[in-house]
Design an enzyme around this catalytic site. Structure first.
Site, PDB file in Angstrom:
ATOM      1  N   CYS A 658      63.020 -55.090 -30.699  1.00  0.00           N
ATOM      2  CA  CYS A 658      62.631 -54.531 -31.994  1.00  0.00           C
ATOM      3  C   CYS A 658      62.388 -53.029 -31.888  1.00  0.00           C
ATOM      4  O   CYS A 658      61.944 -52.402 -32.848  1.00  0.00           O
ATOM      5  CB  CYS A 658      61.389 -55.227 -32.533  1.00  0.00           C
ATOM      6  SG  CYS A 658      59.963 -55.144 -31.432  1.00  0.00           S
ATOM      7  N   GLU A 695      66.452 -54.391 -35.533  1.00  0.00           N
ATOM      8  CA  GLU A 695      66.480 -55.277 -34.363  1.00  0.00           C
ATOM      9  C   GLU A 695      67.810 -55.084 -33.646  1.00  0.00           C
ATOM     10  O   GLU A 695      68.834 -54.784 -34.279  1.00  0.00           O
ATOM     11  CB  GLU A 695      66.325 -56.737 -34.805  1.00  0.00           C
ATOM     12  CG  GLU A 695      65.931 -57.689 -33.716  1.00  0.00           C
ATOM     13  CD  GLU A 695      64.431 -57.775 -33.505  1.00  0.00           C
ATOM     14  OE1 GLU A 695      64.008 -58.534 -32.613  1.00  0.00           O
ATOM     15  OE2 GLU A 695      63.679 -57.093 -34.241  1.00  0.00           O
TER      16      GLU A 695
END
Length: 705
Positions: A658, A695
């Site tokens: 992330c 992401e």
């Protein structure tokens, strides 16, 4: 807006930032040098690692005059007169906040410019208009800008901006790998040098699939954390803060228009606000001491602190389809060539129209708001406030203070629960009643309660209905020595369905906040872990491996979706013990005893940097292995990187991140040396529409000897 001054009550100023070396004595010395000596209390918090201090003045006129003097002194460098501050003085800007001490927690940021403030005398309320300005430096931010800064952007522009962030990081990785390969081969010939230069010019170190869009762009969060405080009209409010407290944002705004929060989350947040304002001010409430009101960050007192709303079943519409992550894949050439400025609110582009026509709506989402199957409320309250209330009212005269505190908290929470239940019923079928309600006790300075915070389950109707554990599964728990000594299945948890499996979600356990997009993420990670596919459109070949290592496994979601096929053995490592308990429970509820025999599944509660090196050393010569890492934003520990790099039996690694910056840092080390890894495929995913976060999934294979 200026707080009401009742009976000449004292006002407190918050002054920040101050030089780190300062003491309370030096702050008092500086106040005297500026001609604004405090009437009473002075405190400097720099010794505690903070950057602010407080000073109390007898009335509003003195406080406003002091504010003007302090700001003027900061501009002309009067801070030089204090010791240890000469090198920092001219870099400082002093912000002053006023809090009416007698009103407890009713403090505001003074919006006035220095020249607009009174120098002496005068009624504070009379200066309300003159001390208000529209300066962007002081006006509270729209909570939508704080929570979802890209909310004005068309979805194609959001995807383009995120893909640019991802591609920039991948380009940096490419250069690092090319440089590292050159350093490892100092005797390279001209052909190798030409190859290195060619790679340096590449944007990606491996084939790139593109970016996977989110199936749902608005109202997608299955977990929303709300802060309890006061709005700009001094009304108790549950909502979002406009920015960081350290940056001067203190007021709370309702979450009514925040596009990422679900309808259920917004309703429960508004219901708590209404309770605190209306039902919370009845006769029984007003008899409580001020300590039992909403939390005050300046004074570190108050009872109501936070509300967390968790939901499940928000990806049911996607689960019912056979769509894969490739069905949501957007190729780089389908994105806008340039991104407009977010502050201008970019208009729809041709690329946005392409995404619209291909995927459905103007925001690029195929699914709208859905009704969750179940809702959990996590209330964070201060036990110290309850104790102060018990002592102030003498409620412990007939028993222990602890029992009295518990009775008081139970009574207050139950009144709130009854109120929000009525609000949910009035909303109709769109919002279910909260099936699980949990109280967390937390007295720390930070809003977020620690994982080991004391917890009490007030209501638990969800898991009792959803949990249908068979006798075989119970036997499996005993057979494999699952540690449930301090754990009762179904207590204060939700039941979530993902990729055909059922998962237990505890109050503080990590679970992806976008359920629909998490389906696509886990499908993509699983496909890339088990398929030899380099992103070039060619045929895939199944990976054969004996074991899958799920590093930073959380509740075991990714690993369990890949067990027992294609990986017959699963080993998960996670720091948080409650998440490991959930992982064991998830394994037992989804697979029978036959599949779990012979230690086919192992979950370990430990730091990955401590557990993984030993696990890999113990299985030397055990055959091929695949690893999946899904670390927090800080990345994986350097010891974990070294263990993965050194163990050659791990010949395939899927890195889910992330934070692309820490991904690159870890990847550079993983790819170093002749026995390291090489990236063979990469993919970006949008799990957080409306925000700047992206992401990333990168697949690595061991370099061939």
């Amino acid at each position: 807006m200026v707080p009401e001054n009742k009976g000449g009550s004292a006002l407190e100023l918050r002054i920040a930032p101050l030089p780190k070396p300062w003491s309370t004595y030096e702050l008092a010395e500086w106040l005297d040098a500026c001609g604004a000596p405090a009437s009473d209390f002075v405190l400097c918090r720099t010794a505690a690692g903070m950057d602010h201090g407080y000073a109390t003045y007898a009335d509003a006129s003195l406080a406003y005059a002091a504010q003007k003097l302090l700001r003027q002194c900061a501009r002309v460098g009067k801070l030089d007169s204090a010791s240890n501050a000469k090198n920092q003085a001219r870099k400082l800007d002093v912000y002053v906040y006023a809090r009416n001490v007698s009103l407890n927690t009713k403090y505001v940021q003074l919006f006035g410019r220095p020249e607009a403030l009174p120098t002496s005398g005068g009624d504070a309320a009379a200066n309300t208009t003159s001390t208000t300005t529209t300066s962007d430096d002081f006006v509270a931010r729209d909570p939508r800008d704080a929570v979802a800064p890209l909310w004005r952007w068309p979805y194609a522009n959001q995807l383009s901006a995120k893909f640019r962030t991802f591609s920039s990081a991948m380009e940096r990785l490419t250069k690092h790998i090319a440089k590292s390969d050159g350093d490892d081969n100092n005797d390279e010939d001209d052909d190798d040098d030409a190859t290195k230069k060619k790679m340096m010019r590449k944007k990606f170190p491996c084939p790139c699939f593109g970016i996977v869009r989110s199936p749902r762009v608005h109202w997608y969060r299955n977990k929303c954390e709300f802060t309890v405080g006061y709005d700009d009209a001094f009304q108790p409010t549950c909502g979002f803060q406009g920015g960081r407290f350290a940056d001067g944002f203190t007021t709370i705004t309702k979450a009514t228009d925040v596009p990422t929060a679900s309808k259920s989350a917004r309703l429960y947040s508004d219901a708590l606000s209404s309770f605190l304002r209306n039902d919370g001010q009845n006769e029984a409430k007003t008899q409580l001491p001020l300590h039992f009101r909403v939390w005050d960050k300046v004074q570190s007192c108050g009872f109501w602190r936070n509300l967390i709303v968790r939901e499940t079943g928000m990806s049911a519409d996607l689960e019912a389809t056979d769509l894969s992550w490739r069905d949501y894949l957007v190729a780089p050439d389908a994105l806008p060539a340039e991104c407009a400025d977010a502050s201008q609110g970019p208009t729809a582009t041709a690329a946005d129209e392409t995404i619209t026509s291909e995927f459905g709506t103007s925001t690029g989402t195929s699914f709208g708001s859905v009704r969750p199957s179940s809702v959990m409320l996590v209330l964070v309250v201060s036990p110290a406030a309850a104790l102060a209330c018990v002592r102030a009212r003498g409620l412990a005269s007939s028993g222990s203070e602890r029992d009295a505190c518990h009775r008081l908290v139970t009574s207050e929470v139950q009144r709130m629960v009854d109120f929000v239940d009525r609000a949910a019923d009035e909303a109709g079928d769109d919002v279910p009643r909260a099936g699980a309600i949990v109280v967390l006790y937390h007295d720390g300075c930070a809003n977020c309660a620690p994982p080991n915070a004391p917890m009490e389950v007030v209501r638990d109707d969800v898991m009792a209905q959803a949990d249908a554990t068979t006798s075989e599964q119970n036997a499996a728990k005993e057979r494999y020595s699952l540690s449930f000594a301090s754990f009762t299945p179904g207590r204060g948890a939700l039941d979530e369905s993902l990729l055909g499996l059922r998962f237990r979600v505890s109050p503080l356990a990590f679970f992806q906040v976008n359920s629909a997009a998490a389906n696509l993420l886990y499908r993509a990670a699983g496909d890339l872990a088990k398929e030899e596919n380099r992103g070039d459109g060619g045929a895939t070949e199944a990976v054969t491996a004996d074991v899958l290592y799920d590093v930073c496994c959380g509740t075991g979601t990714i690993g369990l979706t890949l067990f027992p096929s294609p990986f017959p053995r699963l080993v998960g490592v996670e720091l948080e013990p409650s998440a490991i308990r959930d992982a064991w429970e998830n394994a037992a509820r989804n697979f029978d005893a036959e599949k779990l025999r012979d230690d086919a599944v192992t979950f370990i509660a430990a730091k990955a940097e401590d557990a993984l090196p030993k696990l890999l050393r113990d299985r030397q010569g055990g055959g091929r292995a695949v690893a999946i890492v899904d670390p927090p934003r800080s990345g994986i520990h350097h010891k974990v990187v070294s263990a993965l790099h050194a163990n050659r039996e791990i010949d395939r690694l899927v890195y889910v991140s992330c934070n692309v910056e820490t991904l690159v840092d870890n990847a550079v080390r993983l790819c170093s040396g002749e026995k390291g890894f090489v990236p063979v495929g990469c993919l970006a995913l949008d799990l957080f529409p409306g925000t700047v976060h992206v992401e990333a999934v990168v697949v690595f294979e061991r370099k061939k000897e």
